[in-house]
Design an enzyme around this catalytic site. Structure first.
Site, PDB file in Angstrom:
ATOM      1  N   ASP A 171      36.965  46.575  26.370  1.00 42.78           N
ATOM      2  CA  ASP A 171      35.821  47.408  26.023  1.00 42.78           C
ATOM      3  C   ASP A 171      36.358  48.616  25.277  1.00 42.78           C
ATOM      4  O   ASP A 171      37.384  49.189  25.645  1.00 42.78           O
ATOM      5  CB  ASP A 171      34.984  47.800  27.239  1.00 42.78           C
TER       6      ASP A 171
ATOM      7  N   ASP B  85      26.075  51.259  31.631  1.00 46.21           N
ATOM      8  CA  ASP B  85      27.236  51.918  32.251  1.00 46.21           C
ATOM      9  C   ASP B  85      26.730  53.092  33.077  1.00 46.21           C
ATOM     10  O   ASP B  85      26.243  54.081  32.538  1.00 46.21           O
ATOM     11  CB  ASP B  85      28.175  52.379  31.129  1.00 46.21           C
TER      12      ASP B  85
ATOM     13  N   GLU C 256      27.926  55.807  35.973  1.00 46.71           N
ATOM     14  CA  GLU C 256      29.027  56.424  36.715  1.00 46.71           C
ATOM     15  C   GLU C 256      28.802  57.929  36.729  1.00 46.71           C
ATOM     16  O   GLU C 256      28.065  58.464  35.905  1.00 46.71           O
ATOM     17  CB  GLU C 256      30.372  56.072  36.071  1.00 46.71           C
TER      18      GLU C 256
END
Length: 255
Positions: free
Chosen positions: A57, A142, A144
Site C-alpha cells: 500500500d 482506513d 485509526e
C-alpha cells in the site's frame, strides 16, 4: 465476528485464525517469496513467507514506483491512498493507478478517515476522486487514531465510530457495487470494538506479531506485516501485506 480465510502456518496458529475462517492445512511447510525489511520484528520472522500472495500500500511518500519491477519482484496487488477527510487528495493516486494497471498489478484505493467531517462528506469526496472500475479491488476505509493531526483531535466513542463507518461503507457499496474493507490498527480496533461491524472484511495491521495474537478471534483478508519493507521498484520503505489465502482463493476473491 466476520472472517475471511486463514492459511494455516503451523499447528500452533490454527486456533488463532478465528471467526468462521476456512482453514487450509498443509502436510509440510511451503514457503513463498519473501521481502527484505529495514526494521524486522523477531515475533513476525518468516511467518509472512507462508502466504503466497503479497502486495503493497502506497501514498505520495513512496515517490516514483516502477510497477513492472515490483511485479517481477513478487508484488501481486497494490492499494493506493486516494483521499483523506473531505478535501485532501493524494497527488500520486492517478499516477500510481495508471502505472499499476499498465504493469498488470491489481489495484485499489483507500480513504483515510477524518473524525471532524461527516461520513457523507467523506464518501462523496472519495467518489469524486476514484472512478468506477470493475477491475479494481474493493475500496478500503482506513480507520485509526491520528495523534499527529493538528486540525482534528476528536476521539469519538466506539458506538459513534461504528455508526459513521457503517454510513461510509454503505454509500461506497451502493456506488461501486463492492463492499469496502476496513483497515485498522490494534489499539483502534479494541478501543472502538470495531469487530462488531457487520458484513466487514478486515485488513489488519500487525507488524510485531501474527494477527491471531493481536486480534484474537478476528478473521482477516489482508495482513499488513511491515511498514518498513524493501520492495524492488520502490525506492523508499513501504508497507507490505499478505492476502489470507491461496493463489486459487486470491483468484476467486478478485473475480
Amino acid at each position: 465476528m466476520r472472517s475471511f480465510v486463514c492459511l494455516a502456518l503451523a499447528a500452533v496458529l490454527l486456533a488463532g485464525c478465528g471467526g468462521r475462517s476456512a482453514v487450509v492445512s498443509r502436510a509440510a511447510p511451503v514457503t513463498y517469496p519473501a521481502f527484505a525489511d529495514a526494521e524486522p520484528h523477531d515475533n513476525v520472522g518468516q511467518l509472512p513467507s507462508y502466504y503466497p500472495v503479497h502486495g503493497v500500500d502506497v501514498s505520495r511518500y513512496q515517490g516514483d514506483v516502477n510497477w513492472r519491477q515490483a511485479r517481477a519482484g513478487g508484488i501481486s496487488f497494490a492499494y493506493m491512498k486516494a483521499t483523506e477527510g473531505g478535501d485532501l487528495a493524494d497527488p500520486m493516486f492517478h499516477t500510481y493507478r495508471a502505472g499499476a494497471a499498465a504493469a498488470g498489478v491489481r489495484h485499489g484505493a483507500y480513504h483515510f478517515y477524518y473524525f471532524c467531517r461527516t461520513p457523507q462528506e467523506q464518501a462523496a469526496w472519495f467518489i469524486a476522486n476514484v472512478p468506477r472500475d470493475p477491475a479494481a479491488l474493493p475500496p478500503v476505509l482506513d480507520m485509526e487514531w491520528n495523534h499527529q493531526s493538528r486540525s482534528c483531535n476528536r476521539k469519538p466513542s466506539g458506538a459513534q465510530v461504528r455508526a459513521e463507518a457503517t454510513v461510509f461503507l454503505d454509500i461506497l457499496e451502493r456506488h461501486y457495487g463492492k463492499r469496502p474493507l476496513v483497515y485498522t490498527t490494534p489499539d483502534f480496533y479494541w478501543d472502538t470494538a470495531l469487530g462488531q461491524l457487520p458484513r466487514t472484511q478486515f485488513w489488519l495491521r500487525s507488524v510485531a506479531a501474527h494477527p491471531s495474537e493481536r486480534y484474537p478471534g478476528e478473521g482477516w483478508a489482508f495482513w499488513q506485516y511491515t511498514g518498513t519493507g524493501i520492495v524492488p521498484g520502490i525506492a523508499r520503505p513501504v508497507d507490505i501485506n499478505a492476502f489470507a489465502g491461496s493463489h486459487a482463493q486470491w483468484k476467486a476473491w478478485i473475480e
